[in-house]
Design a protein around this motif. Sequence first.
Motif, PDB file in Angstrom:
ATOM      1  N   ASP A 174       0.831  -1.204   0.000  1.00  0.00           N
ATOM      2  CA  ASP A 174       0.000   0.000   0.000  1.00  0.00           C
ATOM      3  C   ASP A 174       0.862   1.249   0.000  1.00  0.00           C
ATOM      4  O   ASP A 174       0.579   2.212  -0.737  1.00  0.00           O
ATOM      5  N   ALA A 175       1.915   1.239   0.800  1.00  0.00           N
ATOM      6  CA  ALA A 175       2.797   2.399   0.865  1.00  0.00           C
ATOM      7  C   ALA A 175       3.559   2.586  -0.445  1.00  0.00           C
ATOM      8  O   ALA A 175       3.714   3.713  -0.936  1.00  0.00           O
ATOM      9  N   TRP A 176       4.025   1.495  -1.014  1.00  0.00           N
ATOM     10  CA  TRP A 176       4.773   1.574  -2.282  1.00  0.00           C
ATOM     11  C   TRP A 176       3.871   2.039  -3.417  1.00  0.00           C
ATOM     12  O   TRP A 176       4.218   2.942  -4.185  1.00  0.00           O
ATOM     13  N   ALA A 177       2.693   1.449  -3.526  1.00  0.00           N
ATOM     14  CA  ALA A 177       1.792   1.771  -4.629  1.00  0.00           C
ATOM     15  C   ALA A 177       1.300   3.212  -4.559  1.00  0.00           C
ATOM     16  O   ALA A 177       1.020   3.831  -5.594  1.00  0.00           O
ATOM     17  N   PRO A 195       4.713  -5.598 -11.791  1.00  0.00           N
ATOM     18  CA  PRO A 195       4.392  -6.395 -10.604  1.00  0.00           C
ATOM     19  C   PRO A 195       4.762  -5.626  -9.331  1.00  0.00           C
ATOM     20  O   PRO A 195       5.532  -4.671  -9.388  1.00  0.00           O
ATOM     21  N   PRO A 196       4.223  -6.017  -8.209  1.00  0.00           N
ATOM     22  CA  PRO A 196       4.526  -5.316  -6.963  1.00  0.00           C
ATOM     23  C   PRO A 196       6.019  -5.206  -6.686  1.00  0.00           C
ATOM     24  O   PRO A 196       6.774  -6.158  -6.891  1.00  0.00           O
ATOM     25  N   PHE A 197       6.400  -4.000  -6.274  1.00  0.00           N
ATOM     26  CA  PHE A 197       7.748  -3.690  -5.805  1.00  0.00           C
ATOM     27  C   PHE A 197       8.799  -3.620  -6.915  1.00  0.00           C
ATOM     28  O   PHE A 197       9.993  -3.576  -6.632  1.00  0.00           O
ATOM     29  N   GLY A 209       8.626  -2.726 -15.807  1.00  0.00           N
ATOM     30  CA  GLY A 209       8.186  -4.049 -16.182  1.00  0.00           C
ATOM     31  C   GLY A 209       9.245  -5.083 -15.854  1.00  0.00           C
ATOM     32  O   GLY A 209      10.445  -4.844 -15.995  1.00  0.00           O
ATOM     33  N   SER A 210       8.804  -6.246 -15.419  1.00  0.00           N
ATOM     34  CA  SER A 210       9.758  -7.251 -14.933  1.00  0.00           C
ATOM     35  C   SER A 210      10.678  -7.757 -16.027  1.00  0.00           C
ATOM     36  O   SER A 210      11.780  -8.251 -15.748  1.00  0.00           O
ATOM     37  N   GLU A 260      13.700 -10.064  -1.643  1.00  0.00           N
ATOM     38  CA  GLU A 260      12.539 -10.651  -0.961  1.00  0.00           C
ATOM     39  C   GLU A 260      11.235 -10.029  -1.458  1.00  0.00           C
ATOM     40  O   GLU A 260      10.273 -10.746  -1.774  1.00  0.00           O
ATOM     41  N   ARG A 261      11.175  -8.702  -1.533  1.00  0.00           N
ATOM     42  CA  ARG A 261       9.926  -8.052  -1.936  1.00  0.00           C
ATOM     43  C   ARG A 261       9.631  -8.315  -3.413  1.00  0.00           C
ATOM     44  O   ARG A 261       8.478  -8.550  -3.790  1.00  0.00           O
ATOM     45  N   ARG A 262      10.644  -8.254  -4.270  1.00  0.00           N
ATOM     46  CA  ARG A 262      10.388  -8.494  -5.694  1.00  0.00           C
ATOM     47  C   ARG A 262       9.983  -9.949  -5.944  1.00  0.00           C
ATOM     48  O   ARG A 262       9.160 -10.232  -6.825  1.00  0.00           O
TER      49      ARG A 262
END
Length: 418
Positions: free
Chosen positions: A44-47, A91-93, A97-98, A110-112
């Motif tokens: 939520d904080a990142w987005a 994708p999150p974090f 684009g990946s 870890e987050r990615r």
Amino acid sequence: MSEPGGRSASGEDRYTVVSADCHAGADLLDYRPYLASRYHDEFDAWAATYVNPYEDLMADTADKNWNSERRLAELEEDGIVAEVVFPNTIPPFFPSGSLIAPAPTAEEYERRWAGLKAHNRWLADFCAAAPGRRAGVFQILLNDVEEAVKEIRRSVGAGLKGGLLLPGTPPGSGLPELYSSTYDPIWAVCEELDVPVNHHAGSASPPLGDEPAARAVFMVETTWFSHRALWHLVFGGAFRRHPGLKLVLTEQGSGWIPGVLDMLDYYHQRLVAAAARTSTAESKFGAGLAASMGRGPSEIWRENCFVGASFMRAHEVPLRDRIGVDKIMWGSDYPHDEGTYPYSREALRVAYAGVPRAEVAAMIGGNAARVYGFDLDFLDAIAAKAGPTVRELAEPLDETPPDATSPVFARGGSVRVW
């Protein structure tokens, strides 16, 4: 050679077209339910502060990436009845684009990794919304091979039959090179589960910056960096140790393949011969190569490799026998601007008019069905209504659609070299 296709109500034969290169992903906030709950607050904080760098993902047409019904309708309208689905959205974090994001640092991993697993879960649901018509390509990171293997097993079990998207190891990534035996557990599980290893253009280039020259250099070099996966796995012996492994190189063109195979065969033969002459300067380069590789590069290509020939252009088609007609899988690159939508029928005419029917059927559908496990009997019934007719694709295209944006239609892009 099989000729997949259906027969329309009017009695005309139609091709069954499977795009071996399409892209999809969730809208950014829609990934949240697919994340492990412990990451929700961080997400939520990142987005809340993330700024999407891609105009096409901010436009009104961005929902082509996740709107299942729209997507099915547009692809059918374009003559396509099934698709191999590579990632597209953020994708999150991830900073971008990946496919083109740099390999994460230990702090970022870890987050990615949580973000990619969220994408894989979303993709399984997206594919399940169109049974038999989507082969989802799941993602991993190479930082932790054991974790990658677990995710491969989980993703295949969840119904993602498009196989693995192999990240690149660009210069400066800090990861072992792809020829390293470190990755053997990944090759082993893909062989065991009979899913391909896919390597897509853009996922192996080093960062070059944002200057105009840097962007041009990226366009020139990105496919070359992606080609590297071929000779890394060949010279690294991955196919000797895992003879059932399948490698697919997608959206990297196809015309380069015969020349590169000739080059790889030359170096293989030269270095193996040099290794037998211990007094030469080159002998150390070939030491152990024959034992580690087994077969030569061209033979490995014939047995183990395929090309996702996105928006294949007419000048590449005369090389099909040298590449292998049974190796080529056409792709539309939907929904990208450089893709062939909404002029895929015209693009197919540019490339394949005058080519024998059985060969066309293989390159635009049959080969992809075989590699990715699509049921052609099921798809043929859909193609009987939506597929381009055999007669239609046999006709050369006389006039380019004025608003077409795919390189297929670029000046010089349709020149045949026989």
